[in-house]
Motif scaffolding. Structure first.
Motif, mmCIF file in Angstrom:
data_model
loop_
_atom_site.group_PDB
_atom_site.id
_atom_site.type_symbol
_atom_site.label_atom_id
_atom_site.label_comp_id
_atom_site.label_asym_id
_atom_site.label_seq_id
_atom_site.Cartn_x
_atom_site.Cartn_y
_atom_site.Cartn_z
ATOM 1 N N VAL A 65 14.191 3.349 5.177
ATOM 2 C CA VAL A 65 12.869 3.491 5.795
ATOM 3 C C VAL A 65 12.219 2.122 5.980
ATOM 4 C CG1 VAL A 65 10.533 4.416 5.462
ATOM 5 C CG2 VAL A 65 12.529 5.842 5.009
ATOM 6 N N TRP A 66 12.333 1.235 4.983
ATOM 7 C CA TRP A 66 11.751 -0.109 5.141
ATOM 8 C C TRP A 66 12.433 -0.844 6.289
ATOM 9 C CZ3 TRP A 66 7.232 -0.140 3.657
ATOM 10 C CH2 TRP A 66 6.808 0.273 2.408
ATOM 11 N N VAL A 67 13.739 -0.708 6.397
ATOM 12 C CA VAL A 67 14.453 -1.362 7.503
ATOM 13 C C VAL A 67 13.958 -0.812 8.828
ATOM 14 C CG1 VAL A 67 16.707 -1.572 8.621
ATOM 15 C CG2 VAL A 67 16.483 -2.003 6.184
ATOM 16 N N LYS A 89 0.819 -1.211 0.000
ATOM 17 C CA LYS A 89 0.000 0.000 0.000
ATOM 18 C C LYS A 89 0.857 1.266 0.000
ATOM 19 C CE LYS A 89 -4.080 -1.872 2.245
ATOM 20 N NZ LYS A 89 -4.886 -1.894 3.467
ATOM 21 N N LEU A 90 1.970 1.256 0.735
ATOM 22 C CA LEU A 90 2.779 2.459 0.912
ATOM 23 C C LEU A 90 3.938 2.585 -0.072
ATOM 24 C CD1 LEU A 90 2.957 2.664 4.792
ATOM 25 C CD2 LEU A 90 1.488 3.944 3.241
ATOM 26 N N ARG A 91 4.178 1.565 -0.836
ATOM 27 C CA ARG A 91 5.326 1.575 -1.746
ATOM 28 C C ARG A 91 5.335 2.765 -2.701
ATOM 29 N NH1 ARG A 91 6.315 -3.155 -5.813
ATOM 30 N NH2 ARG A 91 7.876 -2.096 -7.003
ATOM 31 N N PRO A 92 4.227 3.100 -3.371
ATOM 32 C CA PRO A 92 4.256 4.272 -4.274
ATOM 33 C C PRO A 92 4.516 5.578 -3.520
ATOM 34 C CG PRO A 92 2.316 2.911 -4.709
ATOM 35 C CD PRO A 92 2.953 2.372 -3.470
ATOM 36 N N LEU A 93 3.911 5.725 -2.341
ATOM 37 C CA LEU A 93 4.118 6.932 -1.555
ATOM 38 C C LEU A 93 5.578 7.051 -1.126
ATOM 39 C CD1 LEU A 93 3.080 9.423 -0.024
ATOM 40 C CD2 LEU A 93 2.549 7.885 1.893
ATOM 41 N N LEU A 94 6.144 5.953 -0.653
ATOM 42 C CA LEU A 94 7.547 5.981 -0.226
ATOM 43 C C LEU A 94 8.462 6.320 -1.386
ATOM 44 C CD1 LEU A 94 9.818 5.633 1.786
ATOM 45 C CD2 LEU A 94 9.720 3.180 1.374
ATOM 46 N N SER A 95 8.196 5.739 -2.539
ATOM 47 C CA SER A 95 9.018 6.011 -3.714
ATOM 48 C C SER A 95 8.987 7.494 -4.068
ATOM 49 C CB SER A 95 8.525 5.165 -4.883
ATOM 50 O OG SER A 95 9.305 5.397 -6.015
ATOM 51 N N ALA A 96 7.797 8.080 -4.035
ATOM 52 C CA ALA A 96 7.665 9.506 -4.370
ATOM 53 C C ALA A 96 8.354 10.381 -3.320
ATOM 54 C CB ALA A 96 6.190 9.876 -4.477
ATOM 55 N N MET A 107 3.071 -1.420 15.007
ATOM 56 C CA MET A 107 2.570 -0.786 13.793
ATOM 57 C C MET A 107 2.299 0.688 14.073
ATOM 58 S SD MET A 107 2.496 -2.916 11.346
ATOM 59 C CE MET A 107 1.459 -2.068 10.189
ATOM 60 N N PRO A 108 2.704 1.591 13.177
ATOM 61 C CA PRO A 108 2.402 3.007 13.382
ATOM 62 C C PRO A 108 0.894 3.248 13.269
ATOM 63 C CG PRO A 108 3.623 2.661 11.326
ATOM 64 C CD PRO A 108 3.503 1.342 11.990
ATOM 65 N N ALA A 109 0.387 4.174 14.086
ATOM 66 C CA ALA A 109 -1.044 4.492 14.051
ATOM 67 C C ALA A 109 -1.419 5.138 12.721
ATOM 68 C CB ALA A 109 -1.392 5.414 15.209
ATOM 69 N N ASP A 110 -0.554 6.024 12.223
ATOM 70 C CA ASP A 110 -0.774 6.706 10.946
ATOM 71 C C ASP A 110 0.388 6.324 10.023
ATOM 72 O OD1 ASP A 110 -1.347 8.455 8.860
ATOM 73 O OD2 ASP A 110 -0.504 10.198 9.896
ATOM 74 N N PRO A 111 0.258 5.202 9.292
ATOM 75 C CA PRO A 111 1.393 4.717 8.482
ATOM 76 C C PRO A 111 1.916 5.732 7.466
ATOM 77 C CG PRO A 111 -0.314 3.048 8.613
ATOM 78 C CD PRO A 111 -0.878 4.295 9.216
ATOM 79 N N ALA A 112 1.025 6.451 6.793
ATOM 80 C CA ALA A 112 1.475 7.413 5.773
ATOM 81 C C ALA A 112 2.236 8.563 6.429
ATOM 82 C CB ALA A 112 0.286 7.943 4.970
ATOM 83 N N GLY A 113 1.735 9.072 7.529
ATOM 84 C CA GLY A 113 2.427 10.148 8.247
ATOM 85 C C GLY A 113 3.763 9.676 8.799
ATOM 86 N N TRP A 114 3.761 8.458 9.353
ATOM 87 C CA TRP A 114 5.003 7.889 9.876
ATOM 88 C C TRP A 114 6.035 7.778 8.763
ATOM 89 C CZ3 TRP A 114 7.957 3.784 8.484
ATOM 90 C CH2 TRP A 114 8.971 3.427 9.359
ATOM 91 N N LEU A 115 5.580 7.318 7.587
ATOM 92 C CA LEU A 115 6.485 7.131 6.458
ATOM 93 C C LEU A 115 7.100 8.465 6.024
ATOM 94 C CD1 LEU A 115 6.273 4.705 3.722
ATOM 95 C CD2 LEU A 115 6.203 7.056 2.966
ATOM 96 N N ARG A 116 6.276 9.500 5.932
ATOM 97 C CA ARG A 116 6.805 10.813 5.537
ATOM 98 C C ARG A 116 7.839 11.318 6.544
ATOM 99 N NH1 ARG A 116 1.151 11.627 4.302
ATOM 100 N NH2 ARG A 116 0.898 11.693 2.046
#
Length: 180
Positions: free
Chosen positions: A38-40, A11-18, A48-57
């Motif tokens: 970031v994946w590591v 789910k997050l792969r495209p967001l992380l790439s961008a 698990m982060p509560a807000d995965p997209a925010g955590w990823l950014r």
């Protein structure tokens, strides 16, 4: 990798790439290295982060800041030492003086000795990176049988270990203030 993190990966792969591509431009780091870091970080975190997209950014920005700090501190191998007068416009020193040759020989021996004492595959990797043949990451990966994407993080861990080893060998500064 558990099922939740595997699902999160897709789910997050495209967001992380961008995000990594956007941040990599200003850091001088390869976007793939930022992504892998970031994946590591996600896999090492046992919750698990509560807000995965925010955590990823936030994680991408944090890794990019760390890369910028490392880039400011790292000195290219083989260049003249800072303040030696051999920099461009810094004087007429050619580096051919016997003292310079002796100092550089001692530095090279100390570095080679420390590299040989590194754990795991680090000695092989560091010798390849320091090689006068100036190998590309693709060539190094092929020689060592490591994926090209993992060379950056492995290199970072090896350099950290090397820094810690060399810091112990360098004389500690004199104590001052409340440390006595």
């Amino acid at each position: 990798m558990d099922l939740l993190k595997a699902d999160l990966y897709w789910k997050l792969r495209p967001l992380l790439s961008a995000e990594a591509s956007a941040e990599a431009a200003g850091t001088g780091v390869d976007a793939a290295d930022l992504e892998q870091a970031v994946w590591v970080r996600l896999l090492e975190d046992h919750r698990m982060p509560a807000d995965p997209a925010g955590w990823l950014r936030r994680a991408v920005r944090s890794e990019a800041r760390g890369a910028r700090r490392r880039a400011r501190r790292e000195v290219p191998y083989g260049g003249p030492p800072a303040g030696s007068g051999a920099e461009a416009g810094g004087g007429t020193s050619t580096g051919a003086e016997p003292e310079d040759a002796l100092l550089h020989g001692e530095e090279n021996r100390a570095l080679r000795s420390a590299v040989a004492r590194l754990p795991g595959r680090c000695p092989e990797l560091m010798r390849a990176l320091l090689s006068p043949r100036d190998l590309t990451y693709r060539e190094i990966a092929g020689e060592l049988g490591i994926s090209q994407g993992s060379l950056g993080p492995v290199r970072s861990r090896c350099l950290g270990c090397l820094r810690r080893m060399l810091a112990v060998e360098v004389a500690a500064p004199a104590l001052r203030g409340m440390e006595r």
